[in-house]
Design a protein around this motif. Sequence first.
Motif, PDB file in Angstrom:
ATOM      1  N   VAL A 288     -70.713   5.392  10.744  1.00  0.00           N
ATOM      2  CA  VAL A 288     -70.743   5.335   9.276  1.00  0.00           C
ATOM      3  C   VAL A 288     -70.060   4.067   8.790  1.00  0.00           C
ATOM      4  N   ALA A 289     -68.918   3.743   9.419  1.00  0.00           N
ATOM      5  CA  ALA A 289     -68.173   2.556   9.023  1.00  0.00           C
ATOM      6  C   ALA A 289     -68.964   1.283   9.299  1.00  0.00           C
ATOM      7  N   GLY A 293     -69.971  -1.109   6.435  1.00  0.00           N
ATOM      8  CA  GLY A 293     -69.501  -2.478   6.542  1.00  0.00           C
ATOM      9  C   GLY A 293     -70.620  -3.486   6.380  1.00  0.00           C
ATOM     10  N   ILE A 294     -71.739  -3.216   7.032  1.00  0.00           N
ATOM     11  CA  ILE A 294     -72.887  -4.128   6.922  1.00  0.00           C
ATOM     12  C   ILE A 294     -73.407  -4.162   5.492  1.00  0.00           C
ATOM     13  N   GLY A 299     -74.242  -6.903   0.715  1.00  0.00           N
ATOM     14  CA  GLY A 299     -74.215  -6.814  -0.740  1.00  0.00           C
ATOM     15  C   GLY A 299     -73.366  -7.911  -1.362  1.00  0.00           C
ATOM     16  N   GLY A 300     -72.215  -8.166  -0.746  1.00  0.00           N
ATOM     17  CA  GLY A 300     -71.365  -9.239  -1.240  1.00  0.00           C
ATOM     18  C   GLY A 300     -72.038 -10.592  -1.117  1.00  0.00           C
ATOM     19  N   ILE A 321     -65.553  -5.714   5.333  1.00  0.00           N
ATOM     20  CA  ILE A 321     -64.594  -6.041   6.404  1.00  0.00           C
ATOM     21  C   ILE A 321     -63.708  -4.839   6.696  1.00  0.00           C
ATOM     22  N   HIS A 322     -63.262  -4.160   5.640  1.00  0.00           N
ATOM     23  CA  HIS A 322     -62.443  -2.950   5.794  1.00  0.00           C
ATOM     24  C   HIS A 322     -63.133  -1.922   6.690  1.00  0.00           C
TER      25      HIS A 322
END
Length: 342
Positions: A288-289, A293-294, A299-300, A321-322
């Motif tokens: 999930v992370a 994360g991707i 999105g950013g 990144i988190h």
Amino acid sequence: MSTATTAGDQAYFSMASNPTQFAGAPFGYRILTPVIVWLLPVEATTGFVVVNILSLATVSSLLYIYLEKLNFNEKLSQLGMLSFLLSPMVLIYLWEITSTVDPLSYVFLMVGLIAIRDDNILLLSSSIFIGMLAKETTLLLVGIYGLKIWFENGIWAGIRQGIPIGIAGIIPYLGIRLIFGFESYYTISEVIRVLEHLQSSILTSPIMFLGNIYIIFGSLWILFPFGSVDLRKPILTASLVAIIPVSLQIFLGVSTTRLLFLGFPILIPISLVAFSEESTLTTMIALVAVGSGILGIVGGGVSFILGVGGLVPWVGTIFGIHELVIAYFCFQEYQTPLSKIA
């Protein structure tokens, strides 16, 4: 960079210029950060940034120490510290909402939790006494301490030992109000205004509302309920109860994410409890992370390319990144193979 985005932030900025001028309840009672900024040999805008940076760096170090004292291993303690530092809320405190008292209040919250863990009554009383001048949320420590003693030695012991600690918080609470005068706040009309804002946020865009809450802690939100069912340390059980008043804050203010971020010293340790070497849950969280994360980084990146202004591109990237850090620690700590899902 914005230095005053809410009534509270404007009040703190004003207090940093003239600490003796009462800025209205409840903000005017939270004098510690503005006074420190006022004492610094720099302009108020820079002063708040300096205090926030030093406070958040201190909090991350104290969180690491706290996790180690709770017997989490080095890697999980590092994960907890990084989960705090890489939360988009930290970026917001450093760049957008800088004239605030929250970061410094977190320092006293963490010192108090370490004192509760070590049964250091003097340190706990001192952190509550001084912390109350930063923000009233320091009173959470009184409840956590009383509940911890209750779970260890019974309810009467919790009450008996909790009362003196409570007095350490009541003295500055009343003292600052005797100086500036008692002024009511959180009136019925204010509560109605907050509820209307909350209702509007949920109904207008429920996905965005939930998304904003999710990015505060990311995948740790999913781990939290699983960690909650296997708490063997009284301080963590007491902390779990304290999540109730933390959550109820959303009915007292319009900045939902800022209010819920106060729960970091509760949610992060309890989430880490859910990690288990043989846990399929850990593997699922890692996946999930990775996905979150991707999405966050992509999105950013897209936001940067489209020229979206403000912190939106940075928040998406930092959140990504988190989440990848959480996934990395899942796989590194337990060497969990992806094939385990199959």
